[in-house]
Design an enzyme around this catalytic site. Structure first.
Site, PDB file in Angstrom:
ATOM      1  N   LYS A 183      11.573 -30.529  -9.242  1.00 25.58           N
ATOM      2  CA  LYS A 183      10.584 -29.511  -9.580  1.00 25.58           C
ATOM      3  C   LYS A 183      10.796 -28.301  -8.689  1.00 25.58           C
ATOM      4  O   LYS A 183      10.754 -28.405  -7.471  1.00 25.58           O
ATOM      5  CB  LYS A 183       9.163 -30.039  -9.411  1.00 25.58           C
ATOM      6  CG  LYS A 183       8.122 -29.009  -9.843  1.00 25.58           C
ATOM      7  CD  LYS A 183       6.748 -29.309  -9.295  1.00 25.58           C
ATOM      8  CE  LYS A 183       5.881 -28.066  -9.440  1.00 25.58           C
ATOM      9  NZ  LYS A 183       4.596 -28.187  -8.738  1.00 25.58           N
TER      10      LYS A 183
ATOM     11  N   GLY B  23      -4.493 -25.533  -6.552  1.00 27.34           N
ATOM     12  CA  GLY B  23      -5.588 -26.039  -5.749  1.00 27.34           C
ATOM     13  C   GLY B  23      -6.938 -25.407  -6.010  1.00 27.34           C
ATOM     14  O   GLY B  23      -7.913 -25.722  -5.320  1.00 27.34           O
TER      15      GLY B  23
ATOM     16  N   ALA C 152      -0.939 -26.897 -12.076  1.00 33.31           N
ATOM     17  CA  ALA C 152      -1.830 -26.157 -11.174  1.00 33.31           C
ATOM     18  C   ALA C 152      -3.088 -25.683 -11.878  1.00 33.31           C
ATOM     19  O   ALA C 152      -3.043 -25.193 -13.009  1.00 33.31           O
ATOM     20  CB  ALA C 152      -1.124 -24.969 -10.530  1.00 33.31           C
ATOM     21  N   GLY C 153      -4.197 -25.848 -11.169  1.00 29.73           N
ATOM     22  CA  GLY C 153      -5.473 -25.319 -11.626  1.00 29.73           C
ATOM     23  C   GLY C 153      -6.422 -26.319 -12.237  1.00 29.73           C
ATOM     24  O   GLY C 153      -7.609 -26.030 -12.410  1.00 29.73           O
TER      25      GLY C 153
ATOM     26  N   ASN D  26      -2.616 -32.578  -8.518  1.00 26.70           N
ATOM     27  CA  ASN D  26      -2.696 -33.251  -7.227  1.00 26.70           C
ATOM     28  C   ASN D  26      -4.098 -33.132  -6.639  1.00 26.70           C
ATOM     29  O   ASN D  26      -4.809 -34.110  -6.490  1.00 26.70           O
ATOM     30  CB  ASN D  26      -1.666 -32.680  -6.245  1.00 26.70           C
ATOM     31  CG  ASN D  26      -1.665 -33.412  -4.925  1.00 26.70           C
ATOM     32  OD1 ASN D  26      -1.206 -34.546  -4.837  1.00 26.70           O
ATOM     33  ND2 ASN D  26      -2.193 -32.804  -3.887  1.00 26.70           N
ATOM     34  N   THR D  27      -4.519 -31.901  -6.353  1.00 29.13           N
ATOM     35  CA  THR D  27      -5.794 -31.684  -5.678  1.00 29.13           C
ATOM     36  C   THR D  27      -6.972 -32.240  -6.463  1.00 29.13           C
ATOM     37  O   THR D  27      -7.924 -32.773  -5.872  1.00 29.13           O
ATOM     38  CB  THR D  27      -6.002 -30.180  -5.414  1.00 29.13           C
ATOM     39  OG1 THR D  27      -4.852 -29.658  -4.732  1.00 29.13           O
ATOM     40  CG2 THR D  27      -7.233 -29.936  -4.560  1.00 29.13           C
TER      41      THR D  27
END
Length: 256
Positions: free
Chosen positions: A99, A160, A186-187, A208-209
């Site tokens: 990635k 994040g 993301a997001g 992830n977050t």
């Protein structure tokens, strides 16, 4: 039939990819991974422990023979650093499916698309199979594909942030124009965000977050698994058309 997807000739059943950062420890990370059903985990090469054999290592908890590791270039702000990082990853673990993310600056963590495109071209020529984090721009997405990206990974919102997908129109345009897998990266903040990504026709979602910072990461991981599956089913089912006014479920003619 199992609804599978493929990237660079590798086939997976789960359309959810999860990260390996921000968890309180590797054990929690491994438990969340199991609950999510994900078959791919991203690993920040620049932050992984490779020098202290006495310290816990991710591989002690998540078996790279059972789960596909996706080395990423988190923390890289130019093409040279990103390329060097992935060369090291290939030397260390033999990974070629990677990635790529090249960030523009620390405040927004938005990708620097000029550096990202340059890195994509170099990595593809060297035999890497880059899945590439990018802005939600259909023109940039096509340029990355032409440069050798094996998957396009547009952001839904800043990394994040948990804001969810901010521009459904451009994500849909990227999906419609791509001939390689498209995954929102993301997001995502909660399960409904993941479902929206899949309803737009994306091949998968990376997060992830949203899991790691949930009050109950294991439960959130399970919720994300179900949301991705539900969103995919809704996309395949074909949603009803949207109307400006009400349309009764039962006929109004012939009422008693």
């Amino acid at each position: 039939m199992t609804d599978q997807w493929s990237v660079a000739g590798r086939t997976f059943t789960s359309r959810l990819i999860v990260g390996t950062g921000k968890y309180k420890d590797f054990a929690q990370n491994a438990a969340a991974l199991e609950a999510s059903g994900a078959e791919i985990v991203t690993v920040a090469v620049r932050r992984v422990n490779v020098s202290d054999p006495s310290a816990p290592m991710l591989t002690d908890y998540i078996d790279p023979k059972k789960v596909t590791y996706l080395p990423n270039t988190a923390g890289c702000f130019n093409a040279d650093d990103a390329i060097r990082t992935l060369r090291l990853a290939r030397e260390a673990g033999g990974w070629d499916l990677v990635k790529l993310e090249v960030l523009g600056e620390a405040k927004t963590l938005y990708p620097n698309m000029r550096e990202t495109l340059e890195a994509t071209e170099v990595l593809a020529k060297e035999g890497f199979l880059p899945m590439v984090y990018c802005v939600d721009d259909p023109i940039a997405a096509k340029q990355l594909e032409d440069a050798g990206a094996v998957a396009i990974m547009p952001l839904g919102a800043p990394i994040g942030s948990g804001l969810g997908i901010q521009n459904r129109v451009t994500i849909r345009l990227i999906v419609e124009g791509a001939s390689v897998p498209v995954l929102v990266d993301a997001g995502v903040g909660t399960a409904s965000d993941a479902a929206v990504a899949m309803e737009l026709g994306c091949d998968g979602v990376l997060m992830n977050t949203a899991i790691a910072e949930a009050k109950d990461p294991i439960r959130m991981a399970r919720a994300m698994k179900l949301a991705v599956e539900a969103g995919r089913d809704a996309y395949l089912a074909g949603r009803m058309g949207q109307r400006r006014y009400a349309d009764p479920s039962s006929p109004l003619a012939g009422l008693i």
